[in-house]
Each structure stands twice: as structure tokens, then as C-alpha cells.
Write a protein that holds these residues in place. Structure first.
Motif, PDB file in Angstrom:
ATOM      1  N   SER A  41       0.841  -1.189   0.000  1.00 57.53           N
ATOM      2  CA  SER A  41       0.000   0.000   0.000  1.00 57.53           C
ATOM      3  C   SER A  41       0.872   1.232   0.000  1.00 57.53           C
ATOM      4  N   THR A  42       0.301   2.360  -0.405  1.00 61.73           N
ATOM      5  CA  THR A  42       1.037   3.607  -0.383  1.00 61.73           C
ATOM      6  C   THR A  42       0.094   4.773  -0.146  1.00 61.73           C
ATOM      7  N   ILE A  43       0.659   5.868   0.360  1.00 62.36           N
ATOM      8  CA  ILE A  43      -0.122   7.074   0.620  1.00 62.36           C
ATOM      9  C   ILE A  43       0.690   8.279   0.192  1.00 62.36           C
ATOM     10  N   SER A  44       0.006   9.245  -0.407  1.00 60.19           N
ATOM     11  CA  SER A  44       0.682  10.430  -0.904  1.00 60.19           C
ATOM     12  C   SER A  44       1.108  11.344   0.235  1.00 60.19           C
ATOM     13  N   ARG A  45       1.904  12.307  -0.111  1.00 56.11           N
ATOM     14  CA  ARG A  45       2.357  13.303   0.860  1.00 56.11           C
ATOM     15  C   ARG A  45       1.174  13.967   1.558  1.00 56.11           C
ATOM     16  N   ASP A  54      -3.839  -5.809  -4.805  1.00 57.15           N
ATOM     17  CA  ASP A  54      -5.096  -6.564  -4.814  1.00 57.15           C
ATOM     18  C   ASP A  54      -5.239  -7.404  -3.549  1.00 57.15           C
ATOM     19  N   SER A  55      -4.116  -7.920  -3.054  1.00 58.41           N
ATOM     20  CA  SER A  55      -4.149  -8.778  -1.871  1.00 58.41           C
ATOM     21  C   SER A  55      -4.532  -8.010  -0.610  1.00 58.41           C
ATOM     22  N   ALA A  56      -4.394  -6.686  -0.660  1.00 59.12           N
ATOM     23  CA  ALA A  56      -4.662  -5.853   0.514  1.00 59.12           C
ATOM     24  C   ALA A  56      -6.014  -5.153   0.456  1.00 59.12           C
ATOM     25  N   LYS A  57      -6.571  -5.036  -0.711  1.00 58.54           N
ATOM     26  CA  LYS A  57      -7.825  -4.301  -0.868  1.00 58.54           C
ATOM     27  C   LYS A  57      -8.935  -4.920  -0.032  1.00 58.54           C
ATOM     28  N   GLY A  58      -9.643  -4.062   0.697  1.00 58.62           N
ATOM     29  CA  GLY A  58     -10.746  -4.522   1.523  1.00 58.62           C
ATOM     30  C   GLY A  58     -10.339  -5.034   2.889  1.00 58.62           C
ATOM     31  N   ARG A  59      -9.049  -5.257   3.102  1.00 62.42           N
ATOM     32  CA  ARG A  59      -8.570  -5.762   4.399  1.00 62.42           C
ATOM     33  C   ARG A  59      -7.630  -4.793   5.092  1.00 62.42           C
ATOM     34  N   PHE A  60      -6.812  -4.093   4.318  1.00 62.82           N
ATOM     35  CA  PHE A  60      -5.809  -3.175   4.872  1.00 62.82           C
ATOM     36  C   PHE A  60      -6.210  -1.731   4.608  1.00 62.82           C
ATOM     37  N   THR A  61      -5.824  -0.853   5.541  1.00 63.65           N
ATOM     38  CA  THR A  61      -6.065   0.575   5.376  1.00 63.65           C
ATOM     39  C   THR A  61      -4.815   1.342   5.762  1.00 63.65           C
ATOM     40  N   ILE A  62      -4.362   2.195   4.863  1.00 63.46           N
ATOM     41  CA  ILE A  62      -3.200   3.043   5.149  1.00 63.46           C
ATOM     42  C   ILE A  62      -3.693   4.432   5.523  1.00 63.46           C
ATOM     43  N   SER A  63      -3.000   5.051   6.462  1.00 63.90           N
ATOM     44  CA  SER A  63      -3.364   6.406   6.882  1.00 63.90           C
ATOM     45  C   SER A  63      -2.128   7.089   7.435  1.00 63.90           C
ATOM     46  N   ARG A  64      -2.229   8.403   7.633  1.00 60.52           N
ATOM     47  CA  ARG A  64      -1.097   9.111   8.237  1.00 60.52           C
ATOM     48  C   ARG A  64      -1.603  10.155   9.214  1.00 60.52           C
ATOM     49  N   ASP A  65      -0.814  10.338  10.251  1.00 59.35           N
ATOM     50  CA  ASP A  65      -1.096  11.340  11.273  1.00 59.35           C
ATOM     51  C   ASP A  65       0.079  12.305  11.254  1.00 59.35           C
ATOM     52  N   TYR A 120       0.389   4.742   9.253  1.00 61.15           N
ATOM     53  CA  TYR A 120      -0.104   3.484   9.799  1.00 61.15           C
ATOM     54  C   TYR A 120      -0.578   2.553   8.679  1.00 61.15           C
ATOM     55  N   LEU A 121      -0.492   1.257   8.970  1.00 59.89           N
ATOM     56  CA  LEU A 121      -1.117   0.258   8.115  1.00 59.89           C
ATOM     57  C   LEU A 121      -1.976  -0.623   9.016  1.00 59.89           C
ATOM     58  N   GLN A 122      -3.276  -0.414   8.930  1.00 63.32           N
ATOM     59  CA  GLN A 122      -4.214  -1.241   9.685  1.00 63.32           C
ATOM     60  C   GLN A 122      -4.506  -2.487   8.863  1.00 63.32           C
ATOM     61  N   MET A 123      -4.246  -3.627   9.449  1.00 65.60           N
ATOM     62  CA  MET A 123      -4.428  -4.896   8.739  1.00 65.60           C
ATOM     63  C   MET A 123      -5.475  -5.729   9.469  1.00 65.60           C
ATOM     64  N   ASN A 124      -6.558  -6.028   8.781  1.00 63.83           N
ATOM     65  CA  ASN A 124      -7.638  -6.839   9.335  1.00 63.83           C
ATOM     66  C   ASN A 124      -7.768  -8.151   8.563  1.00 63.83           C
ATOM     67  N   SER A 125      -8.473  -9.088   9.165  1.00 67.05           N
ATOM     68  CA  SER A 125      -8.727 -10.381   8.519  1.00 67.05           C
ATOM     69  C   SER A 125      -7.434 -11.002   7.998  1.00 67.05           C
ATOM     70  N   LYS A 140      -4.311 -13.319   7.102  1.00 64.14           N
ATOM     71  CA  LYS A 140      -4.196 -14.684   6.593  1.00 64.14           C
ATOM     72  C   LYS A 140      -2.757 -15.162   6.758  1.00 64.14           C
ATOM     73  N   PRO A 141      -2.543 -16.462   6.818  1.00 63.76           N
ATOM     74  CA  PRO A 141      -1.159 -16.959   6.921  1.00 63.76           C
ATOM     75  C   PRO A 141      -0.266 -16.448   5.795  1.00 63.76           C
ATOM     76  N   GLU A 142      -0.823 -16.233   4.626  1.00 64.25           N
ATOM     77  CA  GLU A 142      -0.021 -15.736   3.499  1.00 64.25           C
ATOM     78  C   GLU A 142       0.391 -14.272   3.653  1.00 64.25           C
ATOM     79  N   ASP A 143      -0.105 -13.606   4.688  1.00 61.01           N
ATOM     80  CA  ASP A 143       0.349 -12.240   4.994  1.00 61.01           C
ATOM     81  C   ASP A 143       1.650 -12.255   5.789  1.00 61.01           C
ATOM     82  N   THR A 144       2.098 -13.420   6.190  1.00 62.18           N
ATOM     83  CA  THR A 144       3.331 -13.535   6.959  1.00 62.18           C
ATOM     84  C   THR A 144       4.522 -13.047   6.134  1.00 62.18           C
TER      85      THR A 144
END
Length: 127
Positions: A49-53, A62-73, A80-85, A87-91
Motif C-alpha cells: 500500500s502507499t499514501i501520498s504526501r 489486490d491482496s490488501a484491498k478490503g482488508r488493509f487501510t493506510i493512513s497518516r497522522d 499506519y497500516l491497519q491490517m484486518n482479517s 491470513k497466513p499468506e500475509d506472513t
């Protein structure tokens, strides 16, 4: 250049959640686009994932869509990278990369686009 420090990687069960952090001690970090990548043993580093300035533009693998959310403070000089749901393949070892950009530049999805990297944080998802 800024220095990046990743944190938040732990051992978690499948279906669980984690929040990774990519932080810098310098406010100049807020002038950088930031991307998350991961690398599993024996595999190449892959885009997550990536986030602009500005924080107004994001992109996901594609593997992250719907499960991960990137944000910045920007008050904390942290992305931050919030990772939900999970899977073992995320290791993998998760790395954040950063590149100083102009305000309107879209962030890159290739590792070679980034200039600065952190040391990585290990995420292990058990089945």
C-alpha cells in the motif's frame, strides 16, 4: 533525509488484526510519500500500500484491498497500516519506504521509487 522506524509486527492468529506504524522523528517526514512493502522468505519485496504526501491519495495491492487501510497522522509524523482479517499468506517482514515529493505527486507502487527505508517489522500469522 529522514530515518524510518517500523513497529507493530507480532505473532497473530488468522483472522486477527494488527496496526503497523512507520514513524520518523523529523517533521520533514510529512513531505514524503510513504509506501508499505513486504518480503517473505525466498521471495521478492512486494508492494502492499502507499499514501501520498498530502494523504489524499492511496493505493493498495489486490491482496490488501478490503482488508488493509493506510493512513497518516501528521501531528505524530507517522504512517499506519491497519491490517484486518489476516491470513497466513500475509506472513512477511513489512517495510516502509519514503520519498520526498511535491504536493501533487502520486505515490509510486514500485520499491525502486522510494529513497529511504526502515529496518522492517516481522508479521507472523498462524493458521
Amino acid at each position: 533525509q529522514v530515518q524510518l522506524v517500523e513497529s507493530g509486527g507480532v505473532l497473530v492468529q488468522a483472522g486477527g488484526s494488527l496496526r503497523l506504524s512507520c514513524a520518523s522523528s523529523r517533521r520533514a517526514f510529512n513531505e514524503y510519500a510513504v509506501g508499505w512493502f513486504r518480503q517473505a522468505p525466498g521471495q521478492e519485496r512486494e508492494f502492499v500500500s502507499t499514501i501520498s504526501r498530502s494523504g489524499g491519495e492511496t493505493a493498495y495491492a489486490d491482496s490488501a484491498k478490503g482488508r488493509f487501510t493506510i493512513s497518516r497522522d501528521k501531528s505524530k509524523n507517522t504512517v499506519y497500516l491497519q491490517m484486518n482479517s489476516l491470513k497466513p499468506e500475509d506472513t512477511a517482514v513489512y517495510y516502509c519506504g519514503a520519498k520526498r515529493t511535491i504536493l501533487t505527486m502520486s505515490p509510486g507502487v514500485e520499491a525502486a521509487w522510494y529513497d529511504v527505508w526502515g529496518q522492517g517489522t516481522q508479521v507472523t500469522v498462524s493458521s
